[in-house]
Design a protein around this motif. Sequence first.
Motif, short mmCIF file in Angstrom:
data_model
loop_
_atom_site.label_atom_id
_atom_site.label_comp_id
_atom_site.label_asym_id
_atom_site.label_seq_id
_atom_site.Cartn_x
_atom_site.Cartn_y
_atom_site.Cartn_z
N ILE A 29 -92.11 17.49 5.35
CA ILE A 29 -92.78 17.94 6.57
C ILE A 29 -92.69 16.80 7.58
CG2 ILE A 29 -94.93 18.73 7.63
CD1 ILE A 29 -95.83 19.74 4.92
N LYS A 30 -92.15 17.11 8.74
CA LYS A 30 -92.03 16.11 9.80
C LYS A 30 -93.18 16.24 10.78
CE LYS A 30 -88.10 14.59 8.19
NZ LYS A 30 -88.06 13.29 7.50
N ASP A 31 -93.48 15.16 11.51
CA ASP A 31 -94.51 15.15 12.55
C ASP A 31 -95.87 15.54 11.99
OD1 ASP A 31 -92.58 14.48 14.52
OD2 ASP A 31 -92.03 16.60 14.69
N PHE A 32 -96.18 15.08 10.78
CA PHE A 32 -97.46 15.43 10.16
C PHE A 32 -98.53 14.44 10.59
CE2 PHE A 32 -100.58 15.81 6.73
CZ PHE A 32 -100.74 17.19 6.71
N THR A 33 -99.62 14.96 11.12
CA THR A 33 -100.69 14.11 11.65
C THR A 33 -101.27 13.20 10.57
OG1 THR A 33 -101.27 15.82 13.25
CG2 THR A 33 -102.90 14.11 12.84
N GLY A 34 -101.35 11.92 10.92
CA GLY A 34 -101.88 10.93 9.99
C GLY A 34 -100.81 10.22 9.20
N ILE A 35 -99.60 10.82 9.14
CA ILE A 35 -98.50 10.21 8.40
C ILE A 35 -97.45 9.69 9.38
CG2 ILE A 35 -96.72 10.52 6.62
CD1 ILE A 35 -99.62 10.67 5.60
N ASP A 36 -96.75 10.60 10.07
CA ASP A 36 -95.77 10.15 11.06
C ASP A 36 -96.04 10.70 12.45
OD1 ASP A 36 -95.10 12.73 10.39
OD2 ASP A 36 -93.01 12.33 9.90
N SER A 37 -97.25 11.20 12.65
CA SER A 37 -97.70 11.61 13.98
C SER A 37 -99.15 11.15 14.11
CB SER A 37 -97.60 13.13 14.14
OG SER A 37 -97.92 13.52 15.47
N PRO A 38 -99.54 10.61 15.26
CA PRO A 38 -100.87 9.99 15.38
C PRO A 38 -102.01 10.99 15.49
CG PRO A 38 -99.76 9.94 17.50
CD PRO A 38 -98.76 10.49 16.52
N TYR A 39 -103.20 10.54 15.11
CA TYR A 39 -104.44 11.27 15.39
C TYR A 39 -105.32 10.35 16.23
CZ TYR A 39 -108.90 13.54 15.19
OH TYR A 39 -110.07 14.14 15.57
N GLU A 40 -105.73 10.83 17.39
CA GLU A 40 -106.56 10.05 18.30
C GLU A 40 -108.02 10.45 18.12
OE1 GLU A 40 -104.86 10.87 22.12
OE2 GLU A 40 -102.96 9.89 21.63
N LYS A 41 -108.81 9.54 17.56
CA LYS A 41 -110.22 9.84 17.31
C LYS A 41 -110.98 10.02 18.61
CE LYS A 41 -110.61 7.36 12.91
NZ LYS A 41 -111.41 6.37 12.14
N PRO A 42 -111.89 10.99 18.66
CA PRO A 42 -112.71 11.16 19.87
C PRO A 42 -113.60 9.94 20.10
CG PRO A 42 -112.89 13.06 18.41
CD PRO A 42 -112.21 11.98 17.64
N PRO A 43 -113.58 9.36 21.29
CA PRO A 43 -114.43 8.19 21.54
C PRO A 43 -115.91 8.55 21.69
CG PRO A 43 -113.24 8.78 23.52
CD PRO A 43 -112.71 9.66 22.44
N GLN A 44 -116.19 9.79 22.15
CA GLN A 44 -117.59 10.17 22.39
C GLN A 44 -117.81 11.65 22.08
OE1 GLN A 44 -118.00 8.72 26.53
NE2 GLN A 44 -119.50 7.27 25.74
N ALA A 45 -117.60 12.02 20.84
CA ALA A 45 -117.86 13.40 20.44
C ALA A 45 -119.35 13.68 20.49
CB ALA A 45 -117.33 13.65 19.02
N GLU A 46 -119.70 14.92 20.80
CA GLU A 46 -121.12 15.29 20.82
C GLU A 46 -121.74 15.18 19.43
OE1 GLU A 46 -119.72 16.70 24.68
OE2 GLU A 46 -118.86 16.79 22.69
N ILE A 47 -120.94 15.52 18.41
CA ILE A 47 -121.44 15.49 17.03
C ILE A 47 -120.40 14.78 16.16
CG2 ILE A 47 -122.19 16.85 15.03
CD1 ILE A 47 -122.87 19.12 16.97
N ASN A 48 -120.86 13.84 15.34
CA ASN A 48 -119.99 13.16 14.38
C ASN A 48 -120.43 13.52 12.97
OD1 ASN A 48 -118.07 11.03 15.77
ND2 ASN A 48 -120.00 10.99 16.89
N ILE A 49 -119.50 14.04 12.19
CA ILE A 49 -119.76 14.38 10.80
C ILE A 49 -118.89 13.49 9.92
CG2 ILE A 49 -119.61 16.17 9.03
CD1 ILE A 49 -121.74 16.76 11.13
N GLU A 50 -119.49 12.76 9.01
CA GLU A 50 -118.73 11.93 8.08
C GLU A 50 -118.59 12.70 6.78
OE1 GLU A 50 -120.23 7.99 7.74
OE2 GLU A 50 -120.16 7.61 9.90
N SER A 51 -117.51 13.49 6.73
CA SER A 51 -117.36 14.41 5.61
C SER A 51 -116.97 13.73 4.31
CB SER A 51 -116.34 15.50 5.95
OG SER A 51 -115.05 14.94 6.14
N GLY A 52 -116.64 12.44 4.39
CA GLY A 52 -116.37 11.71 3.16
C GLY A 52 -117.64 11.41 2.38
#
Length: 200
Positions: free
Chosen positions: A156-179
Motif C-alpha cells: 500500500i502506497k501513500d499510507f498515513t503514518g508510514i509514507d504519508s504524513p499525519y498532521e496533528k490538530p494543534p487545537q482540537a476542541e476535544i482530545n481523546i487518548e485512545s491508547g
Amino acid sequence: MSAKATNITWHEQTITKEERRAQNGHGSCVLWFTGLSGSGKSTIANAVSTELYRQSINEYVLDGDNVRHGLNKDLGFSDADRNENIRRIGEVAKLFVDSGKIVTTAFISPFQADRDQVRKLFEAGEFIEVFVDCPLEECEKRDPKQLYEKARRGEIKDFTGIDSPYEKPPQAEINIESGTQTVEEAVSTILQYLRNQKII
C-alpha cells in the motif's frame, strides 16, 4: 473533466436550521473524528452515536471506509484525492447539520489545511474537532485491517503514518487518548462537552 455548472442559483429552504433544532429539542453539529488508522475513530464515533440514539437525539455516522464504497468510490489516496474526499464529506456533513442532526465523521483527514477548510463551512460552534490520539506503535499493534502490515511490505502506497504524513490538530476542541482511555471514558468526555456547549 466536464465544465463547472454556472447557471445555478441558491434556493433558500422554507424551514430553517433553527426551526429543525427547535423541533428536535437539541442542537446540531459535526463531531469530526481525526486520527491515524487504528486509533479508534470509528469505534468511538459509533459508540457516541449509539448513546445519542438512546437519548432520542437525531444522529448519523459518516465513516471513511463506508463513504469510499459509494459517494467517493472514484477517489484514490493521492494527496489530491484525499483533499477531495474531505471536501465532499465536509459538504455532506454540513447538510446533516443544517437538517438539525448531530453527525459524527470518522476520517483520518491527515492534513490540517483540509480540516480547516471544512471548519469554514460551519457557523461558530458547529464544527467540533475530536483528535483521537494514539501512538503509531499502538495503532500498528492493533492493525485491525492488516493495513500497516501491508504498508510496511510496500503493498500500500501513500499510507498515513508510514509514507504519508499525519498532521496533528494543534487545537482540537476535544482530545481523546485512545491508547489509555477506554471507549466508555471517551464517550463520556464527548457527551459532557456537548452538554457544556448546550448542544444536547
